[in-house]
Design a protein around this motif. Structure first.
Motif, mmCIF file in Angstrom:
data_model
loop_
_atom_site.group_PDB
_atom_site.id
_atom_site.type_symbol
_atom_site.label_atom_id
_atom_site.label_comp_id
_atom_site.label_asym_id
_atom_site.label_seq_id
_atom_site.Cartn_x
_atom_site.Cartn_y
_atom_site.Cartn_z
ATOM 1 N N LEU A 98 53.422 -25.169 43.047
ATOM 2 C CA LEU A 98 53.572 -24.066 43.994
ATOM 3 C C LEU A 98 53.749 -22.736 43.276
ATOM 4 O O LEU A 98 53.283 -21.695 43.764
ATOM 5 N N LYS A 99 54.406 -22.742 42.139
ATOM 6 C CA LYS A 99 54.615 -21.491 41.408
ATOM 7 C C LYS A 99 53.305 -20.890 40.914
ATOM 8 O O LYS A 99 53.238 -19.690 40.631
ATOM 9 N N GLU A 100 52.256 -21.726 40.830
ATOM 10 C CA GLU A 100 50.941 -21.248 40.415
ATOM 11 C C GLU A 100 50.101 -20.778 41.606
ATOM 12 O O GLU A 100 48.985 -20.299 41.420
ATOM 13 N N MET A 101 50.637 -20.954 42.822
ATOM 14 C CA MET A 101 49.890 -20.617 44.035
ATOM 15 C C MET A 101 50.766 -19.726 44.914
ATOM 16 O O MET A 101 51.354 -20.184 45.894
ATOM 17 N N PRO A 102 50.887 -18.439 44.603
ATOM 18 C CA PRO A 102 51.847 -17.583 45.315
ATOM 19 C C PRO A 102 51.567 -17.448 46.810
ATOM 20 O O PRO A 102 52.503 -17.453 47.620
ATOM 21 N N ILE A 129 40.956 -24.616 36.071
ATOM 22 C CA ILE A 129 40.295 -23.763 37.061
ATOM 23 C C ILE A 129 41.320 -22.860 37.750
ATOM 24 O O ILE A 129 41.129 -22.449 38.896
ATOM 25 N N ALA A 130 42.405 -22.520 37.019
ATOM 26 C CA ALA A 130 43.454 -21.692 37.618
ATOM 27 C C ALA A 130 42.906 -20.336 38.055
ATOM 28 O O ALA A 130 43.288 -19.809 39.107
ATOM 29 N N ASP A 131 42.015 -19.752 37.250
ATOM 30 C CA ASP A 131 41.470 -18.443 37.610
ATOM 31 C C ASP A 131 40.583 -18.535 38.853
ATOM 32 O O ASP A 131 40.598 -17.642 39.712
ATOM 33 N N VAL A 132 39.794 -19.623 38.982
ATOM 34 C CA VAL A 132 38.946 -19.804 40.156
ATOM 35 C C VAL A 132 39.816 -20.024 41.398
ATOM 36 O O VAL A 132 39.523 -19.491 42.477
ATOM 37 N N PHE A 133 40.890 -20.791 41.254
ATOM 38 C CA PHE A 133 41.783 -21.031 42.385
ATOM 39 C C PHE A 133 42.430 -19.731 42.826
ATOM 40 O O PHE A 133 42.530 -19.452 44.040
ATOM 41 N N ALA A 134 42.881 -18.904 41.853
ATOM 42 C CA ALA A 134 43.502 -17.629 42.196
ATOM 43 C C ALA A 134 42.520 -16.727 42.937
ATOM 44 O O ALA A 134 42.894 -16.018 43.887
ATOM 45 N N ARG A 135 41.264 -16.744 42.518
ATOM 46 C CA ARG A 135 40.233 -15.940 43.190
ATOM 47 C C ARG A 135 40.026 -16.394 44.637
ATOM 48 O O ARG A 135 39.841 -15.562 45.544
ATOM 49 N N ASP A 136 40.046 -17.715 44.889
ATOM 50 C CA ASP A 136 39.721 -18.264 46.207
ATOM 51 C C ASP A 136 40.949 -18.681 47.012
ATOM 52 O O ASP A 136 40.802 -19.289 48.083
ATOM 53 N N GLU A 137 42.160 -18.355 46.513
ATOM 54 C CA GLU A 137 43.365 -18.885 47.149
ATOM 55 C C GLU A 137 43.489 -18.467 48.609
ATOM 56 O O GLU A 137 43.818 -19.295 49.476
ATOM 57 N N ALA A 138 43.210 -17.197 48.908
ATOM 58 C CA ALA A 138 43.327 -16.745 50.298
ATOM 59 C C ALA A 138 42.348 -17.494 51.199
ATOM 60 O O ALA A 138 42.691 -17.877 52.332
ATOM 61 N N MET A 139 41.126 -17.710 50.708
ATOM 62 C CA MET A 139 40.126 -18.442 51.484
ATOM 63 C C MET A 139 40.575 -19.887 51.718
ATOM 64 O O MET A 139 40.493 -20.417 52.838
ATOM 65 N N LEU A 140 41.067 -20.534 50.665
ATOM 66 C CA LEU A 140 41.531 -21.918 50.781
ATOM 67 C C LEU A 140 42.707 -22.012 51.742
ATOM 68 O O LEU A 140 42.814 -22.959 52.534
ATOM 69 N N LEU A 141 43.602 -21.034 51.673
ATOM 70 C CA LEU A 141 44.758 -21.033 52.559
ATOM 71 C C LEU A 141 44.327 -20.882 54.014
ATOM 72 O O LEU A 141 44.879 -21.536 54.913
ATOM 73 N N GLY A 142 43.336 -20.039 54.255
ATOM 74 C CA GLY A 142 42.823 -19.888 55.618
ATOM 75 C C GLY A 142 42.250 -21.184 56.153
ATOM 76 O O GLY A 142 42.496 -21.559 57.307
ATOM 77 N N TRP A 143 41.489 -21.893 55.315
ATOM 78 C CA TRP A 143 40.955 -23.193 55.733
ATOM 79 C C TRP A 143 42.086 -24.170 56.042
ATOM 80 O O TRP A 143 42.033 -24.918 57.018
ATOM 81 N N ALA A 144 43.120 -24.176 55.164
ATOM 82 C CA ALA A 144 44.230 -25.120 55.327
ATOM 83 C C ALA A 144 44.966 -24.894 56.646
ATOM 84 O O ALA A 144 45.444 -25.843 57.283
ATOM 85 N N ARG A 145 45.063 -23.646 57.083
ATOM 86 C CA ARG A 145 45.793 -23.341 58.317
ATOM 87 C C ARG A 145 44.954 -23.569 59.566
ATOM 88 O O ARG A 145 45.498 -23.855 60.633
ATOM 89 N N GLU A 146 43.635 -23.439 59.442
ATOM 90 C CA GLU A 146 42.779 -23.463 60.627
ATOM 91 C C GLU A 146 42.136 -24.821 60.902
ATOM 92 O O GLU A 146 41.881 -25.152 62.068
ATOM 93 N N LEU A 147 41.872 -25.592 59.852
ATOM 94 C CA LEU A 147 41.075 -26.806 60.027
ATOM 95 C C LEU A 147 41.954 -28.043 60.196
ATOM 96 O O LEU A 147 43.031 -28.138 59.584
ATOM 97 N N PRO A 148 41.509 -29.029 60.983
ATOM 98 C CA PRO A 148 42.190 -30.329 61.006
ATOM 99 C C PRO A 148 42.119 -30.983 59.625
ATOM 100 O O PRO A 148 41.256 -30.643 58.803
ATOM 101 N N TYR A 149 43.011 -31.946 59.405
ATOM 102 C CA TYR A 149 43.122 -32.535 58.073
ATOM 103 C C TYR A 149 41.799 -33.094 57.563
ATOM 104 O O TYR A 149 41.398 -32.826 56.424
ATOM 105 N N ARG A 150 41.087 -33.876 58.389
ATOM 106 C CA ARG A 150 39.866 -34.525 57.912
ATOM 107 C C ARG A 150 38.821 -33.491 57.515
ATOM 108 O O ARG A 150 38.149 -33.634 56.482
ATOM 109 N N ASP A 151 38.685 -32.433 58.320
ATOM 110 C CA ASP A 151 37.709 -31.397 57.991
ATOM 111 C C ASP A 151 38.122 -30.636 56.733
ATOM 112 O O ASP A 151 37.288 -30.315 55.882
#
Length: 417
Positions: A98-102, A129-151
């Protein structure tokens, strides 16, 4: 004497009124979108408490104060919380990453992330791929909040395959190497299967079990029983094809073979039983189970002397010829039990009136049945009455009758005008 006026609150400005109304509308819409606000509040409270646990575990790990006879942080946490090792391992992984994903960390503290989505995000992060994750973190977080688990799992697995293909290939290879299957015989002749499959193999087997384990009419089996019967049906289909495809030049001992042994008197009287032999196993069977096997089997002349020595072992002849079985496939397509339709390759040709009871081996007395429904007819007090032209009456143990009509091959066309 001059009256002293009480101070009054300032009149709100139009912008403040609009802001207050807007906040009220947003709150009302929120209550409308959450039909169970108390439950939603409880879930968010639980998630915030989980976030506090992650922070506390991370603090202990940073200090190294978990050491004290424990082999790992996971073992320490399991002893402290009495949770399972798997649960504690996930907790340690998330707390560490979690400390790597603010942005993810902030959403976790606000109670906005489901545990399952948080676990997928933590698993997706990797130092390479820490730099790639940091670049896409907001996008990934949006998916995590909006999509059902399977999707969300499919989406983040796809993202990870593009972001870190080397790790994805390594993970797939490791999973494939972990595959295994144990087949254990129990004391009463039953058996137990236990194993692990890689994702692709598991998906194939699960889909085959689902397709072959559908619920039929008059079906009281549990889902677990249907899967077990589907597995046996898959085995019958495999053995049928192996027997047909094995080159005749090879050793006959390597071909799948099952030998049932009983006396003709016991089979006719439905008394006692016999034995069932495969290439490497032997067990006893009831007489009715042997009658079921004898419905559609290859028969050898097998003669012994009084001491049990084999003196003659004649050429095999099938009770139902290959050409006759092909005709049944054309007529029945698969298992004839109402609503079943198990593939014909895994079916037996069942004698409605058994040939041991002078039933004829002709098409009007034969019907294709899967392993489970063949077992049901012979050993659970069901029966079939032949009516001719591929029609039968199915009679349940209580005497109720159910029609068994041949499947419709096609629709009749209207006469030309």
């Amino acid at each position: 004497m001059t009256a002293i006026e009480e101070p009054t609150a300032e009149t709100p400005s139009p912008s403040e009124v609009r802001a207050a109304l807007s906040a009220a509308v947003v709150a009302a819409l929120g209550r409308m979108s959450e039909p169970y606000p108390e439950l939603a509040d409880a879930v968010r409270t639980q998630r915030r408490a989980r976030a506090v646990q992650f922070d506390e575990v991370a603090a202990v790990l940073d200090k190294g104060s978990w050491r004290g006879g424990y082999r790992s942080p996971t073992a320490w946490l399991a002893a402290l919380t009495h949770e399972s090792i798997g649960h504690c391992s996930t907790t340690v992984t998330i707390a560490t990453r979690l400390k790597e994903m603010p942005k993810v960390h902030a959403a976790c503290r606000d109670g906005l992330l489901a545990d399952s989505a948080l676990r997928l995000l933590a698993e997706a992060w990797h130092p390479d791929i820490a730099d790639v994750f940091a670049r896409d973190e907001a996008m990934l977080l949006g998916w995590a909040r909006e999509l059902p688990y399977r999707d969300f799992k499919i989406v983040i697995d796809t993202w990870r395959a593009h972001a870190h293909p080397e790790r994805d290939e390594q993970t797939a290879a490791e999973q494939f190497d972990q595959r295994h299957l144990s087949v254990s015989g129990l004391l009463d002749g039953m058996g137990k299967l236990d194993g692990v499959l890689d994702p692709e193999g598991f998906a194939l087997v699960r889909e085959a079990l689902r397709a072959l384990g559908q619920r039929a009419n008059l079906d009281e089996r549990t889902p677990g029983q249907r899967r077990a019967d589907a597995l046996v049906g898959m085995a019958k289909m495999a053995l049928t094809h192996l027997g047909a495809d094995t080159p005749s030049t090879g050793s006959k001992r390597t071909r799948p073979k099952v030998i049932a042994t009983a006396t003709i008197d016991d089979l006719e009287r439905r008394a006692h039983g016999g034995t069932l032999d495969t290439n490497d196993h032997r067990c006893t069977m009831s007489a009715e189970a042997l009658r079921r096997l004898a419905c559609d089997c290859g028969i050898h002349r097998y003669i012994t002397d009084p001491l049990g020595t084999v003196v003659d072992y004649g050429r095999q002849q099938r009770t139902v010829s290959d050409s006759q079985f092909d005709r049944l496939v054309v007529r029945d397509h698969g298992c004839r039990w109402p609503g079943c339709g198990f593939a014909a390759a895994g079916c037996d040709a069942h004698h409605a009136v058994h040939w041991l009871d002078n039933g004829e081996t002709n098409d009007d007395n034969l019907a294709l049945l899967c392993w489970f429904h063949h077992h049901l007819l012979h050993e659970q007090h069901w029966s079939m009455q032949p009516l001719g032209a591929g029609h039968f009456t199915l009679i349940d143990p209580h005497g109720a009758k159910h029609p068994m009509r041949p499947p419709v091959v096609g629709l009749a066309l209207p006469p030309a005008s």
